[in-house]
Scaffold this motif. Structure first.
Motif, PDB file in Angstrom:
ATOM      1  N   ILE A   1       0.868  -1.180   0.000  1.00  0.00           N
ATOM      2  CA  ILE A   1       0.000   0.000   0.000  1.00  0.00           C
ATOM      3  C   ILE A   1       0.904   1.228   0.000  1.00  0.00           C
ATOM      4  N   THR A   2       0.644   2.152  -0.912  1.00  0.00           N
ATOM      5  CA  THR A   2       1.441   3.370  -0.988  1.00  0.00           C
ATOM      6  C   THR A   2       0.547   4.581  -0.770  1.00  0.00           C
ATOM      7  N   HIS A   3       0.970   5.487   0.120  1.00  0.00           N
ATOM      8  CA  HIS A   3       0.292   6.767   0.314  1.00  0.00           C
ATOM      9  C   HIS A   3       0.837   7.724  -0.735  1.00  0.00           C
ATOM     10  N   LEU A   4      -0.010   8.097  -1.681  1.00  0.00           N
ATOM     11  CA  LEU A   4       0.407   8.960  -2.786  1.00  0.00           C
ATOM     12  C   LEU A   4       0.319  10.433  -2.405  1.00  0.00           C
ATOM     13  N   THR A   5       0.745  11.295  -3.298  1.00  0.00           N
ATOM     14  CA  THR A   5       0.728  12.738  -3.084  1.00  0.00           C
ATOM     15  C   THR A   5      -0.702  13.273  -3.121  1.00  0.00           C
ATOM     16  N   ARG A   6      -1.004  14.178  -2.193  1.00  0.00           N
ATOM     17  CA  ARG A   6      -2.313  14.834  -2.194  1.00  0.00           C
ATOM     18  C   ARG A   6      -2.395  15.792  -3.381  1.00  0.00           C
ATOM     19  N   ILE A   7      -3.490  15.716  -4.114  1.00  0.00           N
ATOM     20  CA  ILE A   7      -3.736  16.638  -5.220  1.00  0.00           C
ATOM     21  C   ILE A   7      -5.188  17.091  -5.127  1.00  0.00           C
ATOM     22  N   LYS A   8      -5.397  18.388  -4.863  1.00  0.00           N
ATOM     23  CA  LYS A   8      -6.738  18.976  -4.778  1.00  0.00           C
ATOM     24  C   LYS A   8      -7.632  18.252  -3.776  1.00  0.00           C
ATOM     25  N   SER A   9      -7.070  17.771  -2.706  1.00  0.00           N
ATOM     26  CA  SER A   9      -7.824  17.091  -1.656  1.00  0.00           C
ATOM     27  C   SER A   9      -7.039  17.213  -0.359  1.00  0.00           C
ATOM     28  N   ASP A  10      -7.719  17.016   0.758  1.00  0.00           N
ATOM     29  CA  ASP A  10      -6.993  16.985   2.023  1.00  0.00           C
ATOM     30  C   ASP A  10      -6.597  15.552   2.402  1.00  0.00           C
ATOM     31  N   HIS A  11      -6.898  14.593   1.512  1.00  0.00           N
ATOM     32  CA  HIS A  11      -6.529  13.190   1.715  1.00  0.00           C
ATOM     33  C   HIS A  11      -5.485  12.760   0.689  1.00  0.00           C
ATOM     34  N   ARG A  12      -4.631  11.839   1.096  1.00  0.00           N
ATOM     35  CA  ARG A  12      -3.715  11.187   0.171  1.00  0.00           C
ATOM     36  C   ARG A  12      -4.424   9.957  -0.399  1.00  0.00           C
ATOM     37  N   PRO A  13      -4.378   9.755  -1.704  1.00  0.00           N
ATOM     38  CA  PRO A  13      -4.949   8.524  -2.258  1.00  0.00           C
ATOM     39  C   PRO A  13      -4.080   7.318  -1.889  1.00  0.00           C
ATOM     40  N   LEU A  14      -4.713   6.151  -1.835  1.00  0.00           N
ATOM     41  CA  LEU A  14      -4.003   4.916  -1.554  1.00  0.00           C
ATOM     42  C   LEU A  14      -3.845   4.127  -2.848  1.00  0.00           C
ATOM     43  N   LEU A  15      -2.662   3.606  -3.069  1.00  0.00           N
ATOM     44  CA  LEU A  15      -2.400   2.745  -4.214  1.00  0.00           C
ATOM     45  C   LEU A  15      -2.149   1.346  -3.676  1.00  0.00           C
ATOM     46  N   VAL A  16      -2.911   0.372  -4.183  1.00  0.00           N
ATOM     47  CA  VAL A  16      -2.738  -1.028  -3.790  1.00  0.00           C
ATOM     48  C   VAL A  16      -2.009  -1.742  -4.921  1.00  0.00           C
ATOM     49  N   ASN A  17      -0.889  -2.348  -4.598  1.00  0.00           N
ATOM     50  CA  ASN A  17      -0.134  -3.120  -5.572  1.00  0.00           C
ATOM     51  C   ASN A  17       0.028  -4.525  -5.015  1.00  0.00           C
ATOM     52  N   ASN A  18      -0.639  -5.481  -5.648  1.00  0.00           N
ATOM     53  CA  ASN A  18      -0.539  -6.865  -5.179  1.00  0.00           C
ATOM     54  C   ASN A  18       0.772  -7.510  -5.583  1.00  0.00           C
ATOM     55  N   ASN A  19       1.513  -6.867  -6.499  1.00  0.00           N
ATOM     56  CA  ASN A  19       2.889  -7.225  -6.810  1.00  0.00           C
ATOM     57  C   ASN A  19       3.077  -8.726  -6.981  1.00  0.00           C
ATOM     58  N   LEU A  20       2.226  -9.336  -7.785  1.00  0.00           N
ATOM     59  CA  LEU A  20       2.252 -10.783  -7.935  1.00  0.00           C
ATOM     60  C   LEU A  20       3.532 -11.300  -8.583  1.00  0.00           C
ATOM     61  N   ASP A  21       4.263 -10.456  -9.305  1.00  0.00           N
ATOM     62  CA  ASP A  21       5.481 -10.899  -9.973  1.00  0.00           C
ATOM     63  C   ASP A  21       6.710 -10.791  -9.082  1.00  0.00           C
ATOM     64  N   PHE A  22       6.556 -10.212  -7.900  1.00  0.00           N
ATOM     65  CA  PHE A  22       7.677 -10.031  -6.979  1.00  0.00           C
ATOM     66  C   PHE A  22       8.155 -11.398  -6.492  1.00  0.00           C
TER      67      PHE A  22
END
Length: 179
Positions: free
Chosen positions: A141-162
């Motif tokens: 889970i990555t906390h991304l940069t806030r853009i036009k919001s007071d929340h940071r979006p979350l990016l989910v990467n299941n990274n199955l190839d890792f």
């Protein structure tokens, strides 16, 4: 059921005022997974119904289940930073996680996901059951940069190839700290 790309199909299972539960069918997965996208009510009295509804949405079998989004609740006092306001944790959130044996999936990036003025809080997170953690052990889970919001979006990467490194796993021995 809606198709997204050629191999992924989404089916809305439940549309609750504070979350949407979807079943994701993917041709590459052995079984479907359940994901709840959450927006917890900022009012603690109204948010109380979220915990019971999410409990009911967690499958009793071994189906992978994850919830992510803005829970609008603090798990600990450390989840809030402010010069004048002390963070008040939500005991119902902690009880919910413990009663269903759910794991916070952790994150990379800045700790706080919400900011207004000089107040910083970690309101957004991803949680999952044991079946999810076993199916996606490298989930990131990555906390991304806030853009036009007071929340940071979350990016989910299941990274199955890792690929995990081969060989013996590292073990820390307590005696090393005294050496």
């Amino acid at each position: 059921m809606r198709s997204w790309k050629d191999t992924i199909q989404l089916e809305i299972i439940q549309n609750h005022p504070q979350f949407i539960l979807v079943k994701i069918h993917n041709g590459g997965l052995i079984k479907p997974i359940l994901t709840a996208i959450v927006y917890g009510n900022p009012n603690p009295i109204k948010r109380k119904s979220l915990w019971e509804a999410l409990k009911a949405a967690i499958p009793s079998d071994n189906t992978p289940w994850m919830a992510l989004g803005d829970f609008n609740a603090l798990l600990s006092e450390e989840d809030k930073k402010s010069s004048s306001i002390i963070g008040k944790r939500c005991p119902h959130f902690r009880e919910f996680l413990e009663s269903k044996n759910l794991q916070d999936l952790g994150f990379q990036g800045p700790f706080f996901t919400w900011q207004r003025g000089g107040v910083f809080e970690r309101l957004d997170r991803a949680i999952a059951n044991e079946a999810w953690c076993q199916m996606f052990p490298q989930c990131l889970i990555t906390h991304l940069t806030r853009i036009k919001s007071d929340h940071r979006p979350l990016l989910v990467n299941n990274n199955l190839d890792f690929k995990l490194p081969r060989g013996r796993p590292f073990r820390f021995l307590a005696g090393w700290a005294q050496h």
